[in-house]
Design an enzyme around this catalytic site. Structure first.
Site, short mmCIF file in Angstrom:
data_model
loop_
_atom_site.label_atom_id
_atom_site.label_comp_id
_atom_site.label_asym_id
_atom_site.label_seq_id
_atom_site.Cartn_x
_atom_site.Cartn_y
_atom_site.Cartn_z
N HIS A 165 -29.47 -36.02 -57.84
CA HIS A 165 -28.01 -35.37 -57.83
C HIS A 165 -27.83 -34.24 -58.47
CE1 HIS A 165 -23.32 -36.79 -57.12
NE2 HIS A 165 -23.80 -35.36 -57.14
N ARG A 218 -22.30 -37.35 -50.82
CA ARG A 218 -22.29 -38.40 -51.75
C ARG A 218 -23.02 -39.71 -50.83
NH1 ARG A 218 -20.84 -35.91 -54.97
NH2 ARG A 218 -18.74 -35.94 -56.33
N GLU A 248 -26.19 -44.59 -58.17
CA GLU A 248 -26.83 -43.77 -59.24
C GLU A 248 -26.54 -43.97 -60.65
OE1 GLU A 248 -25.09 -39.67 -58.12
OE2 GLU A 248 -25.91 -40.09 -56.05
C1 GLV Z 1 -21.02 -33.03 -57.30
O1 GLV Z 1 -21.72 -33.98 -56.82
C2 GLV Z 1 -19.79 -32.47 -57.38
O2 GLV Z 1 -18.98 -33.23 -56.75
O3 GLV Z 1 -19.35 -31.59 -58.05
#
Ligand code: GLV
Length: 322
Positions: free
Chosen positions: A286, A238, A267
């Site tokens: 991401h 993150r 994001e």
């Molecule tokens: C993606 O970032 C997740 O947490 O699945």
């Protein structure tokens, strides 16, 4: 009367079909963008179950309106988008999607590590832009991966899967975790380090821990200054784990060598973000778990959790049981 499920994003037909057999399904389907906040706030009032993505902030304000809600199923393993304490106070169960995305996310983490180490993206741009005048000895030279030391911060399922990839490249693996895992150390041939030691000794530092306010900016100016000047920071966890301003300065000043980032504090990351101007950063939007199979598995697991809870059974992968 059928229970109502609100789905915050258009999902594949198979998924909806599975839920529609038994429930009244409502869904944000106008566009593949996050549901507008005012619509979410209204829909949640009538919902017994909420199926959401990590783009939705399920905070106190949303939960205040959720008078019928029994379960929130997040289609993600991370659940920092949900205020689980507020959910607990309201007796709402929260589930996530661990396990099914482990290998896919470890694959992408290693891909990003390799791309950052060997300038894969910059080298491709160099060729396409016509800059490749002649082959030369030190042109586009990167860092070796084989034989290097990998430091993993956060040894959960994905961290362990990453170790297997690293071992295939003869890497030495160090890890730091809230709790030491001695059995796994023996099994995988890895070594525990305090955070400071791991930062000082690793050629690659991969962040694979969940985000919570306690680990906000875990990697900041001080931590970056401890890293080797040839070190590469990889974040597929993150964005909030890294102080982006400090990272920018560390990269500009050559305190570390490069970074591979799949996640950002905000994001989508603004296109004028200073980190996007640097040649020694590989950036991705991401996509850690983004394989066709895995994203389907995640959605199906979230749906199975939903069906279980709304039928009065235990969820398969709870974050919180009330
Ligand atoms: C993606 O970032 C997740 O947490 O699945």
């Amino acid at each position: 009367m059928k229970q109502t499920i609100y789905i915050t994003r258009l999902l594949p037909k198979e998924i909806i079909a599975k839920l529609s057999e038994q429930f009244h399904v409502r869904m944000w389907e106008e566009e593949d963008i996050p549901v507008p906040r005012d619509i979410l706030l209204k829909e949640v009032e009538e919902a017994d179950g909420l199926l959401c993505l990590l783009t939705e902030q399920i905070d106190e304000q949303v939960l205040e309106k959720a008078n019928r809600l029994k379960v929130i199923c997040n289609i993600a393993v991370g659940y920092n988008n949900i205020d689980i304490h507020a959910a607990a106070r309201k007796g709402i169960i929260v589930t996530n999607t661990p396990g099914v995305l482990t290998e896919t996310t470890a694959d992408l983490t290693f891909a990003l590590l390799m791309a950052a180490a060997r300038k894969v993206v910059g080298a491709s741009d160099f060729l396409r832009s016509g800059e490749w005048g002649a082959w030369s000895l030190m042109q586009l030279t990167g860092q070796d991966i084989h034989g290097a030391t990998l430091g993993i911060i956060g040894l959960g399922r994905i961290g362990e899967a990453l170790v297997k990839r690293a071992k295939g490249f003869d890497m030495q693996v160090l890890y730091h975790n809230r709790s030491r895992k001695q059995e796994i150390e023996r099994e995988l041939g890895i070594h525990y380090r305090e955070l400071k030691d791991l930062l000082q000794q690793s050629d690659y530092v991969c962040l694979l821990l969940p985000y919570s306010p306690e680990v906000h900016h875990l990697i900041g100016k001080k931590e970056l200054s401890l890293m080797k000047s040839n070190a590469i920071l990889i974040n597929t966890a993150r964005g909030g784990l890294v102080d982006e301003d400090a990272l920018y300065h560390a990269l500009v000043n050559g305190e570390i060598w490069s970074a591979g980032l799949d996640v950002f504090e905000q994001e989508p990351v603004p296109v004028d973000h200073p980190l996007l101007t640097l040649p020694n950063v590989v950036t991705l939007p991401h996509i850690g778990s983004a394989s066709v199979k895995t994203r389907m598995r995640m959605a199906l697991l979230a749906v199975d959790n939903m069906v279980k809870v709304l039928n009065g059974d235990e969820p398969i992968t709870p974050v919180l049981i009330v």
